[in-house]
Design an enzyme around this catalytic site. Structure first.
Site, PDB file in Angstrom:
ATOM      1  N   GLY A   1       1.212  37.747   5.384  1.00  0.00           N
ATOM      2  CA  GLY A   1       1.100  36.312   5.647  1.00  0.00           C
ATOM      3  C   GLY A   1       0.202  35.942   6.809  1.00  0.00           C
ATOM      4  O   GLY A   1       0.259  34.820   7.305  1.00  0.00           O
ATOM      5  N   VAL A   2      -0.648  36.856   7.240  1.00  0.00           N
ATOM      6  CA  VAL A   2      -1.506  36.568   8.404  1.00  0.00           C
ATOM      7  C   VAL A   2      -2.876  36.019   8.003  1.00  0.00           C
ATOM      8  O   VAL A   2      -3.670  35.649   8.869  1.00  0.00           O
ATOM      9  CB  VAL A   2      -1.713  37.801   9.311  1.00  0.00           C
ATOM     10  CG1 VAL A   2      -0.392  38.229   9.929  1.00  0.00           C
ATOM     11  CG2 VAL A   2      -2.350  38.945   8.555  1.00  0.00           C
TER      12      VAL A   2
ATOM     13  N   LYS B   1      -7.557  44.575  -5.030  1.00  0.00           N
ATOM     14  CA  LYS B   1      -6.203  44.483  -4.466  1.00  0.00           C
ATOM     15  C   LYS B   1      -5.436  45.642  -5.077  1.00  0.00           C
ATOM     16  O   LYS B   1      -4.998  45.565  -6.235  1.00  0.00           O
ATOM     17  CB  LYS B   1      -5.568  43.130  -4.839  1.00  0.00           C
ATOM     18  CG  LYS B   1      -4.151  42.936  -4.322  1.00  0.00           C
ATOM     19  CD  LYS B   1      -4.100  42.447  -2.892  1.00  0.00           C
ATOM     20  CE  LYS B   1      -2.644  42.280  -2.430  1.00  0.00           C
ATOM     21  NZ  LYS B   1      -2.556  41.779  -1.045  1.00  0.00           N
TER      22      LYS B   1
ATOM     23  N   GLU C   1      -8.272  44.609  -0.223  1.00  0.00           N
ATOM     24  CA  GLU C   1      -7.210  43.940   0.534  1.00  0.00           C
ATOM     25  C   GLU C   1      -5.896  44.704   0.408  1.00  0.00           C
ATOM     26  O   GLU C   1      -5.362  44.871  -0.695  1.00  0.00           O
ATOM     27  CB  GLU C   1      -7.005  42.494   0.062  1.00  0.00           C
ATOM     28  CG  GLU C   1      -5.987  41.801   0.981  1.00  0.00           C
ATOM     29  CD  GLU C   1      -5.427  40.484   0.473  1.00  0.00           C
ATOM     30  OE1 GLU C   1      -6.065  39.831  -0.358  1.00  0.00           O
ATOM     31  OE2 GLU C   1      -4.316  40.143   0.929  1.00  0.00           O
ATOM     32  N   GLY C   2      -5.369  45.130   1.543  1.00  0.00           N
ATOM     33  CA  GLY C   2      -4.081  45.819   1.558  1.00  0.00           C
ATOM     34  C   GLY C   2      -2.934  44.881   1.223  1.00  0.00           C
ATOM     35  O   GLY C   2      -3.118  43.687   0.984  1.00  0.00           O
TER      36      GLY C   2
ATOM     37  N   GLY D   1       0.538  43.495   2.880  1.00  0.00           N
ATOM     38  CA  GLY D   1       1.226  43.447   4.172  1.00  0.00           C
ATOM     39  C   GLY D   1       0.397  44.076   5.272  1.00  0.00           C
ATOM     40  O   GLY D   1      -0.835  44.008   5.253  1.00  0.00           O
TER      41      GLY D   1
ATOM     42  N   PRO E   1     -10.433  28.499  10.345  1.00  0.00           N
ATOM     43  CA  PRO E   1      -9.624  27.329  10.689  1.00  0.00           C
ATOM     44  C   PRO E   1      -8.411  27.197   9.779  1.00  0.00           C
ATOM     45  O   PRO E   1      -8.492  27.530   8.584  1.00  0.00           O
ATOM     46  CB  PRO E   1     -10.594  26.161  10.471  1.00  0.00           C
ATOM     47  CG  PRO E   1     -11.604  26.664   9.497  1.00  0.00           C
ATOM     48  CD  PRO E   1     -11.721  28.146   9.729  1.00  0.00           C
ATOM     49  N   ALA E   2      -7.304  26.738  10.328  1.00  0.00           N
ATOM     50  CA  ALA E   2      -6.146  26.411   9.497  1.00  0.00           C
ATOM     51  C   ALA E   2      -6.605  25.391   8.460  1.00  0.00           C
ATOM     52  O   ALA E   2      -7.382  24.493   8.787  1.00  0.00           O
ATOM     53  CB  ALA E   2      -5.034  25.838  10.364  1.00  0.00           C
TER      54      ALA E   2
HETATM   55  N1  LIG Z   1      -7.031  29.710   7.195  1.00  0.00           N
HETATM   56  C1  LIG Z   1      -6.061  29.326   6.358  1.00  0.00           C
HETATM   57  N2  LIG Z   1      -6.022  28.065   5.914  1.00  0.00           N
HETATM   58  C2  LIG Z   1      -5.051  27.641   5.092  1.00  0.00           C
HETATM   59  N3  LIG Z   1      -4.070  28.389   4.657  1.00  0.00           N
HETATM   60  C3  LIG Z   1      -4.061  29.655   5.036  1.00  0.00           C
HETATM   61  C4  LIG Z   1      -5.042  30.212   5.908  1.00  0.00           C
HETATM   62  N4  LIG Z   1      -4.760  31.513   6.106  1.00  0.00           N
HETATM   63  C5  LIG Z   1      -3.655  31.748   5.389  1.00  0.00           C
HETATM   64  N5  LIG Z   1      -3.227  30.644   4.766  1.00  0.00           N
HETATM   65  C6  LIG Z   1      -2.037  30.506   3.908  1.00  0.00           C
HETATM   66  O1  LIG Z   1      -0.982  31.251   4.505  1.00  0.00           O
HETATM   67  C7  LIG Z   1      -0.295  32.010   3.544  1.00  0.00           C
HETATM   68  C8  LIG Z   1      -0.426  33.470   3.892  1.00  0.00           C
HETATM   69  O2  LIG Z   1      -1.794  33.835   3.918  1.00  0.00           O
HETATM   70  P1  LIG Z   1      -2.335  35.010   3.032  1.00  0.00           P
HETATM   71  O3  LIG Z   1      -1.743  34.961   1.660  1.00  0.00           O
HETATM   72  O4  LIG Z   1      -3.814  35.001   3.136  1.00  0.00           O
HETATM   73  O5  LIG Z   1      -1.704  36.239   3.818  1.00  0.00           O
HETATM   74  P2  LIG Z   1      -1.912  37.750   3.557  1.00  0.00           P
HETATM   75  O6  LIG Z   1      -2.112  38.359   4.899  1.00  0.00           O
HETATM   76  O7  LIG Z   1      -2.995  37.919   2.566  1.00  0.00           O
HETATM   77  O8  LIG Z   1      -0.504  38.185   2.969  1.00  0.00           O
HETATM   78  P3  LIG Z   1      -0.146  39.294   1.845  1.00  0.00           P
HETATM   79  O9  LIG Z   1       0.443  40.437   2.611  1.00  0.00           O
HETATM   80  O10 LIG Z   1       0.874  38.577   1.018  1.00  0.00           O
HETATM   81  O11 LIG Z   1      -1.375  39.654   1.079  1.00  0.00           O
HETATM   82  C9  LIG Z   1      -0.911  31.652   2.196  1.00  0.00           C
HETATM   83  O12 LIG Z   1      -0.128  30.662   1.596  1.00  0.00           O
HETATM   84  C10 LIG Z   1      -2.283  31.126   2.555  1.00  0.00           C
HETATM   85  O13 LIG Z   1      -2.765  30.185   1.611  1.00  0.00           O
HETATM   86 MG   LIG Z   2      -2.957  38.480   0.688  1.00  0.00          MG
END
Ligand SMILES: Nc1ncnc2c1ncn2[C@@H]1O[C@H](COP(=O)(O)OP(=O)(O)OP(=O)(O)O)[C@@H](O)[C@H]1O
Ligand SMILES: [Mg+2]
Length: 240
Positions: free
Chosen positions: A10-11, A35, A107-108, A110, A198-199
């Protein structure tokens, strides 16, 4: 080849992966995104690669295994009663893709040491087998310094070359810890930030996302992000 890992789930790994892919594709490179293990998604439901397709307009996407429970790939395979994904097979598939693509992004699932099988294979092993560097997606907020330091130490310990840190989601109004963490993340990594998305980037359309990716990733990743300017803009002012 470039592995995208993170300090936790979720990062923002997926958004970071999409940003790197979008910039590479925009400069005319052929880009495949892999993936290895997608968990927490039922058959037919959109997974991380669908986010990459939507954001980066990249279509050369490869999901090697999917397990519906939202667990590590090893635990999710165990619960599903199916054999775990073999990362050695994934390595062979990635090597084959890399022969005909300019860039293969992986992409890993977690964080770095999440297990793919009961023997304990991780994305760090995959990166080392492939000789691929790993880009680390990190959170900006309180707690990220420890998680980032642990991840980088584990990478060094396992012989995985770091490709830099990217903040996955930088808010419009960062708090004191986030502002202060910029410098400390750079100290821990012993290098400037490789980017900060950016968020909200995850909900942009592809044209807007490409602009955001260009602004938010460093030149080494094809963008124009300037870590010194970012530090100047957001870093905390020293106490008077
Ligand atoms: N820069 C961003 N802007 C908007 N939403 C974001 C951003 N980064 C992450 N998110 C949102 O936060 C959540 C977690 O991000 P993301 O899925 O990219 O995490 P991850 O590190 O790929 O996790 P996973 O281990 O599940 O692959 C998602 O719902 C994603 O859409
Ligand atoms: Mg992911």
């Amino acid at each position: 080849m470039l592995v995208v890992t993170g300090t936790c789930t979720g990062v923002g790994k997926t958004v970071v992966t999409a940003a790197v892919a979008a910039l590479a594709a925009a400069r005319g490179a052929s880009v495949a995104v892999v993936k290895p293990g997608q968990t927490g998604v039922a058959p037919g439901e959109p997974g991380d690669l669908d986010d990459v397709r939507r954001l980066a307009a990249v279509t050369d996407l490869h999901e090697c295994a999917r397990f519906p429970d939202p667990l590590s790939p090893a635990a999710a395979a165990r619960r599903a009663g199916v054999p775990p994904l073999r990362l050695a097979d994934v390595a062979a598939r990635i090597r084959a893709l890399a022969e005909t693509r300019d860039l293969v992004l992986v992409e890993g699932a977690g964080g770095l040491l999440v297990r793919y099988d009961d023997e304990g294979a991780t994305i760090a092993d995959l990166a080392r087998w492939l000789g691929a560097a790993a880009l680390v997606a990190v959170r900006p907020d309180l707690g990220t310094l420890n998680h980032t330091a642990l991840t980088l130490e584990a990478m060094a310990h396992r012989g995985v070359q770091p490709a830099g840190l990217v903040i996955g989601r930088w808010p419009q109004e960062p708090d004191l810890a986030m502002r202060s963490n910029i410098r400390d993340l750079e100290t821990i990594a012993a290098r400037p930030l490789a980017g900060a998305l950016p968020a909200g980037a995850g909900s942009l359309d592809p044209a807007e996302f490409l602009v955001a990716a260009h602004r938010s990733l460093a030149p080494a990743l094809g963008g124009s992000f300037d870590p010194a300017a970012f530090r100047d803009t957001y870093g905390p002012k020293e106490n008077p």
